[in-house]
Design an enzyme around this catalytic site. Structure first.
Site, PDB file in Angstrom:
ATOM      1  N   ASP A  14     -49.586  -4.143  12.831  1.00  0.00           N
ATOM      2  CA  ASP A  14     -48.305  -4.376  12.163  1.00  0.00           C
ATOM      3  C   ASP A  14     -47.272  -4.749  13.214  1.00  0.00           C
ATOM      4  OD1 ASP A  14     -46.213  -4.381  10.209  1.00  0.00           O
ATOM      5  OD2 ASP A  14     -47.267  -2.821   9.085  1.00  0.00           O
TER       6      ASP A  14
ATOM      7  N   GLY B 233     -48.531  -7.037  16.456  1.00  0.00           N
ATOM      8  CA  GLY B 233     -48.829  -8.460  16.444  1.00  0.00           C
ATOM      9  C   GLY B 233     -48.359  -9.132  15.177  1.00  0.00           C
ATOM     10  N   ASP B 234     -48.723 -10.393  15.057  1.00  0.00           N
ATOM     11  CA  ASP B 234     -48.318 -11.244  13.944  1.00  0.00           C
ATOM     12  C   ASP B 234     -49.575 -11.734  13.245  1.00  0.00           C
ATOM     13  OD1 ASP B 234     -47.456 -13.243  12.235  1.00  0.00           O
ATOM     14  OD2 ASP B 234     -46.209 -14.260  13.717  1.00  0.00           O
ATOM     15  N   PHE B 235     -49.796 -11.308  11.990  1.00  0.00           N
ATOM     16  CA  PHE B 235     -51.054 -11.680  11.333  1.00  0.00           C
ATOM     17  C   PHE B 235     -51.127 -13.150  10.952  1.00  0.00           C
ATOM     18  CE2 PHE B 235     -49.068  -9.093   7.641  1.00  0.00           C
ATOM     19  CZ  PHE B 235     -48.306 -10.152   7.190  1.00  0.00           C
TER      20      PHE B 235
ATOM     21  N   HIS C   8     -49.374 -10.492  -1.714  1.00  0.00           N
ATOM     22  CA  HIS C   8     -48.331 -10.796  -2.707  1.00  0.00           C
ATOM     23  C   HIS C   8     -46.962 -11.034  -2.071  1.00  0.00           C
ATOM     24  CE1 HIS C   8     -46.410  -6.600  -3.671  1.00  0.00           C
ATOM     25  NE2 HIS C   8     -46.623  -6.735  -2.383  1.00  0.00           N
TER      26      HIS C   8
END
Length: 350
Positions: A214, A240-242, A259
């Site tokens: 996250d 991190g950045d998904f 969503h």
């Protein structure tokens, strides 16, 4: 001069018209209920009653609130089913009202606080513009998108996380009971906040290593929760950045992640999971599914909240299947839970 006579008898058409007007009136004033429930949560009415304070005066003394106004609040709570009036100004909890207690199994207190919170309320004010423009209104109302706002406002972020945990509890129980993790050694909770879901699975499966992936501001809570659960030695919190990449794992959890995002962004997240997955890797998607148009459907209303606050949307199972296929996954399992959310399991397409 006293009133005399009787009310005129209404025709069936007039009765029906009055019922329609009453139904619309209830819809247009539903926000009153949201704020009554929030006030009951803020003043810890349920906790005080459970602790023996049954009158407005007793609760007002504990909360330093106005006794007469507190009685009016309790009366309103009784009118909507949160409390039961025992007579003599004494109140007790109903099963619904008991869910506003703090820290008890199934508590929805933090969800009630979030639903009526000032920031959430402000974002709904320009909702017609969300429909006109097809985009969320956080920036117009509060100056930034949702996740930037939360990163800049730690107290709101903490409430948001706690509210999500309220909704997570039943889903965690159902996931632990239904999920087959044979063959999985490392499980990654993508966008997992404080890790309630992966920690629940780790508690049930002593062999599992768990990861919460996250943004940096979410990780201290996840690390603290893992320590409190006694699994810190097999737990890792990774920032991190998904949209860029995700950690390697055998199994990925995407609970209420997809969503929040557009179709293109969802495909990117799913592809990143596919690229990082170990051989035989799987994904569990947990989302609400839209029902048939025209039928009573809480997910259709949830979709309006998504339109207001994020770039995402609620989707039908068919719409999700299309995203899965585009990202290189196929649906192999679908299980309902006790809530509105479904468990959707994916395997890699050959």
């Amino acid at each position: 001069m006293p009133l005399t006579g009787t009310a005129p008898e209404l025709s069936p058409a007039e009765v029906e018209a009055a019922q329609h007007a009453q139904a619309l009136y209830q819809m247009t004033t539903a926000h009153w209920i949201t704020q009554v429930v929030r006030a009951a949560a803020v003043l810890r009415v349920a906790d005080h009653i459970a602790d023996g304070a049954r009158t407005a005066e007793e609760i007002a003394e504990r909360e330093s609130s106005h006794p007469a106004a507190t009685h009016r609040l309790l009366r309103a709570c009784a009118s909507i089913g949160l409390l039961a009036h025992e007579g003599g100004g004494r109140f007790d909890l109903t099963p619904v009202g008991a869910l506003l207690r703090d820290g008890v199994p199934g508590s929805l207190r933090d969800a009630a606080l979030l639903s009526g919170a000032p920031a959430h309320w402000q974002v709904w004010q320009p909702f017609p513009e969300a429909v006109r423009e097809g985009r969320p209104q956080w920036e117009r109302a509060l100056g930034s998108d949702l996740f930037t706002y939360l990163a800049q406002h730690p107290e709101d972020a903490e409430l948001f996380s706690r509210a999500m945990n309220n909704a997570t509890e039943q889903v965690v129980q159902d996931t632990v009971a239904l999920l087959d993790l044979d063959g999985a050694a490392r499980i990654a909770d993508i966008g997992g906040a404080d890790g309630a879901l992966v920690l629940g699975l780790m508690a049930e499966h002593a062999h599992l290593e768990g990861v919460v992936f996250d943004l940096p501001h979410a990780l201290p809570a996840a690390e603290a929760a893992a320590k409190a659960a006694g699994v810190a030695e097999r737990f890792e919190a990774v920032a991190g950045d998904f949209f860029e990449s995700v950690p390697q794992a055998d199994y990925y959890l995407l609970k209420w992640v997809l969503h929040d995002w557009s179709d293109e962004q969802c495909v990117r997240i799913l592809r990143n999971c596919r690229e990082a997955a170990r051989p035989g890797g799987r994904v569990l998607v947990i989302e609400a599914l839209l029902g048939e148009t025209g039928s009573p459907d809480p997910v259709a209303l949830l979709d309006m909240n998504m339109l207001s606050v994020s770039a995402g949307q609620e989707r039908s199972l068919e719409a999700y299947d299309a995203l899965f296929a585009e990202a290189g996954w196929k649906r192999t399992g679908l299980r309902p839970t006790r809530s509105m959310f479904a468990l959707i399991e994916l395997e890699r397409l050959d």
